[in-house]
Design a protein around this motif. Structure first.
Motif, PDB file in Angstrom:
ATOM      1  N   SER A 145       0.829  -1.204   0.000  1.00 15.69           N
ATOM      2  CA  SER A 145       0.000   0.000   0.000  1.00 15.69           C
ATOM      3  C   SER A 145       0.863   1.254   0.000  1.00 15.69           C
ATOM      4  CB  SER A 145      -0.923   0.003   1.232  1.00 15.69           C
ATOM      5  OG  SER A 145      -1.699   1.174   1.280  1.00 15.69           O
ATOM      6  N   PHE A 146       0.272   2.316  -0.538  1.00 12.09           N
ATOM      7  CA  PHE A 146       0.851   3.661  -0.504  1.00 12.09           C
ATOM      8  C   PHE A 146      -0.163   4.560   0.186  1.00 12.09           C
ATOM      9  CE2 PHE A 146       0.753   7.932  -2.214  1.00 12.09           C
ATOM     10  CZ  PHE A 146       2.076   8.351  -2.172  1.00 12.09           C
ATOM     11  N   ALA A 147       0.285   5.491   1.024  1.00 10.42           N
ATOM     12  CA  ALA A 147      -0.630   6.397   1.716  1.00 10.42           C
ATOM     13  C   ALA A 147      -0.020   7.782   1.833  1.00 10.42           C
ATOM     14  CB  ALA A 147      -0.972   5.862   3.105  1.00 10.42           C
ATOM     15  N   SER A 148      -0.877   8.768   1.864  1.00 12.16           N
ATOM     16  CA  SER A 148      -0.441  10.153   2.077  1.00 12.16           C
ATOM     17  C   SER A 148      -1.467  10.868   2.944  1.00 12.16           C
ATOM     18  CB  SER A 148      -0.261  10.896   0.748  1.00 12.16           C
ATOM     19  OG  SER A 148      -1.523  11.143   0.140  1.00 12.16           O
ATOM     20  N   ARG A 149      -0.986  11.901   3.601  1.00  6.95           N
ATOM     21  CA  ARG A 149      -1.838  12.678   4.496  1.00  6.95           C
ATOM     22  C   ARG A 149      -1.396  14.124   4.404  1.00  6.95           C
ATOM     23  NH1 ARG A 149      -6.844  12.062   6.541  1.00  6.95           N
ATOM     24  NH2 ARG A 149      -7.018  12.111   8.804  1.00  6.95           N
ATOM     25  N   GLY A 150      -2.351  15.043   4.386  1.00  3.70           N
ATOM     26  CA  GLY A 150      -1.981  16.446   4.286  1.00  3.70           C
ATOM     27  C   GLY A 150      -3.070  17.358   4.801  1.00  3.70           C
ATOM     28  N   THR A 151      -2.697  18.571   5.078  1.00  2.00           N
ATOM     29  CA  THR A 151      -3.649  19.585   5.521  1.00  2.00           C
ATOM     30  C   THR A 151      -3.197  20.950   5.011  1.00  2.00           C
ATOM     31  OG1 THR A 151      -4.731  20.586   7.443  1.00  2.00           O
ATOM     32  CG2 THR A 151      -2.443  19.933   7.716  1.00  2.00           C
ATOM     33  N   SER A 152      -4.153  21.806   4.725  1.00  4.53           N
ATOM     34  CA  SER A 152      -3.871  23.161   4.258  1.00  4.53           C
ATOM     35  C   SER A 152      -4.837  24.123   4.931  1.00  4.53           C
ATOM     36  CB  SER A 152      -4.013  23.268   2.728  1.00  4.53           C
ATOM     37  OG  SER A 152      -3.116  22.415   2.064  1.00  4.53           O
ATOM     38  N   ALA A 153      -4.398  25.361   5.096  1.00  3.54           N
ATOM     39  CA  ALA A 153      -5.249  26.381   5.714  1.00  3.54           C
ATOM     40  C   ALA A 153      -4.848  27.753   5.198  1.00  3.54           C
ATOM     41  CB  ALA A 153      -5.141  26.334   7.235  1.00  3.54           C
ATOM     42  N   SER A 154      -5.829  28.606   5.009  1.00  5.47           N
ATOM     43  CA  SER A 154      -5.564  29.979   4.595  1.00  5.47           C
ATOM     44  C   SER A 154      -6.502  30.923   5.346  1.00  5.47           C
ATOM     45  CB  SER A 154      -5.742  30.152   3.083  1.00  5.47           C
ATOM     46  OG  SER A 154      -7.090  29.942   2.708  1.00  5.47           O
ATOM     47  N   THR A 155      -5.977  32.093   5.669  1.00  7.82           N
ATOM     48  CA  THR A 155      -6.741  33.113   6.388  1.00  7.82           C
ATOM     49  C   THR A 155      -6.481  34.465   5.748  1.00  7.82           C
ATOM     50  OG1 THR A 155      -6.556  31.889   8.474  1.00  7.82           O
ATOM     51  CG2 THR A 155      -7.164  34.209   8.620  1.00  7.82           C
ATOM     52  N   ASP A 156      -7.547  35.226   5.563  1.00  9.80           N
ATOM     53  CA  ASP A 156      -7.434  36.568   4.994  1.00  9.80           C
ATOM     54  C   ASP A 156      -8.259  37.521   5.859  1.00  9.80           C
ATOM     55  OD1 ASP A 156      -7.771  38.943   3.371  1.00  9.80           O
ATOM     56  OD2 ASP A 156      -7.043  37.767   1.682  1.00  9.80           O
ATOM     57  N   LYS A 157      -7.593  38.528   6.429  1.00  6.29           N
ATOM     58  CA  LYS A 157      -8.262  39.489   7.296  1.00  6.29           C
ATOM     59  C   LYS A 157      -8.149  40.887   6.699  1.00  6.29           C
ATOM     60  CE  LYS A 157      -7.167  36.875  11.504  1.00  6.29           C
ATOM     61  NZ  LYS A 157      -6.530  36.939  12.853  1.00  6.29           N
ATOM     62  N   LEU A 158      -9.220  41.656   6.823  1.00  8.75           N
ATOM     63  CA  LEU A 158      -9.237  43.016   6.272  1.00  8.75           C
ATOM     64  C   LEU A 158      -9.897  43.965   7.258  1.00  8.75           C
ATOM     65  CD1 LEU A 158      -8.925  45.045   3.874  1.00  8.75           C
ATOM     66  CD2 LEU A 158     -11.211  44.332   3.154  1.00  8.75           C
ATOM     67  N   LEU A 159      -9.277  45.112   7.450  1.00  5.35           N
ATOM     68  CA  LEU A 159      -9.850  46.205   8.235  1.00  5.35           C
ATOM     69  C   LEU A 159      -9.709  47.493   7.418  1.00  5.35           C
ATOM     70  CD1 LEU A 159      -9.551  46.989  11.985  1.00  5.35           C
ATOM     71  CD2 LEU A 159      -9.017  48.776  10.323  1.00  5.35           C
ATOM     72  N   GLU A 160     -10.796  48.204   7.270  1.00  3.48           N
ATOM     73  CA  GLU A 160     -10.761  49.442   6.488  1.00  3.48           C
ATOM     74  C   GLU A 160     -11.643  50.494   7.153  1.00  3.48           C
ATOM     75  OE1 GLU A 160     -10.488  49.513   1.994  1.00  3.48           O
ATOM     76  OE2 GLU A 160     -12.554  50.225   2.266  1.00  3.48           O
TER      77      GLU A 160
END
Length: 296
Positions: A145-160
């Protein structure tokens, strides 16, 4: 198509409130989403290679032997599409949140103070694993067997924050605007794979059990980046009888993406316009109801 499930759940709300005879207004908006889908490829959605094998497969060729095992043929890029489809377990789960809020204060006619705040977040958790009878196991030397695991995250903040003032004196109309903006963005992720598992029962839930990690063949990586963008800006709009127009603006911005000596810059702009359709010789014209010339 088998194993092409895509489950999505979405929700949103929108709230508005005003007080003091509409001089103070609040607005809040939110959008939430969750998506879960099967993946036939490592880190991506459906494996298009399966389509290709299904199209070129000899229609008279069997898929399984009498004992239930998959039929394998020696051929250049000629694999069993059913074995490719059933021989993997992959799952991606994504969550999205978007929140926006604003406050507007209008103390006197023509004067407005506005505060805008927003935040967008996105996260993904993914896993992928092949079963013992997956055709590519032998071709790639993955063992059981072959296996992979991953995670990603992005955040965008704005104040005007902006302030604008509009005033008319006779045929003269003027609007002044000034403000400040701050934006922050962050992206990060982690990913690893492994193979040479003693069994395919683990899937991607016990990724450390593969021997490829021990002998140094497995790969692991992580990433993180962040940036800030700050701006101060002002603009003036003037028009005489809505016929002759003038606009001038100046913005000073700084970005963390550039070197310390080049992070800040000035961006001026000037433009002038003439609304020709307001002239007497075109006011009753059938050719155009709004014709404007602009240069800047």
């Amino acid at each position: 198509l088998k194993r092409s499930d895509d489950e999505q759940l979405r929700g949103n709300f929108d709230l508005n409130h005003s007080m003091f005879n509409n001089k103070l207004k609040f607005h809040l908006n939110g959008i939430f989403g969750k998506r879960k889908y099967w993946t036939g490829g490592d880190g991506y959605s459906f494996n298009t290679y399966i389509y290709r094998q299904a199209l070129i497969r000899n229609p008279t060729d069997s898929v399984r032997h009498a004992d239930g095992t998959y039929v394998k043929r020696d051929g250049y890029f000629y694999d069993n599409p059913v074995a490719l489809l059933n021989g993997v377990d992959g799952n991606n789960t994504e969550n999205t949140t978007r929140l926006n809020g604003s406050v507007i204060f209008n103390p006197i006619d023509g004067l407005n103070f506005k505060l805008l705040i927003s935040q967008n977040t996105w996260t993904q958790l993914r896993g992928y694993a092949t079963k013992v009878d997956y055709p590519s196991n032998n071709q790639n030397g993955w063992g059981n067997s072959f296996a992979s695991r991953g995670t990603s995250a992005s955040t965008d903040k704005l104040l005007e924050f902006t302030t604008d003032y509009t005033r008319s004196i006779g045929l003269n109309n003027i609007t002044l605007l000034g403000g400040y903006s701050y934006q922050y963005a962050n992206d990060e992720g982690f990913w690893m794979n492994n193979w040479y598992f003693p069994t395919d029962v683990y899937g991607y839930s016990n990724i450390g059990a593969g021997n490829a990690l021990t002998d140094g063949s497995a790969r692991i990586s992580s990433n993180m980046s962040e940036s800030k963008l700050i701006g101060f800006f002002g603009r003036i709009n003037y028009n005489w009888n809505k016929k002759y127009l003038l606009m001038a603006s100046l913005r000073r911005e700084g970005s963390s993406k550039f070197g310390s000596n080049y992070r800040w810059g000035m961006f001026p702009a000037v433009s002038a316009g003439w609304r020709v359709s307001q002239e007497k010789f075109l006011q009753n014209s059938d050719i155009s109801n709004d014709l404007k010339l602009r240069a800047g």
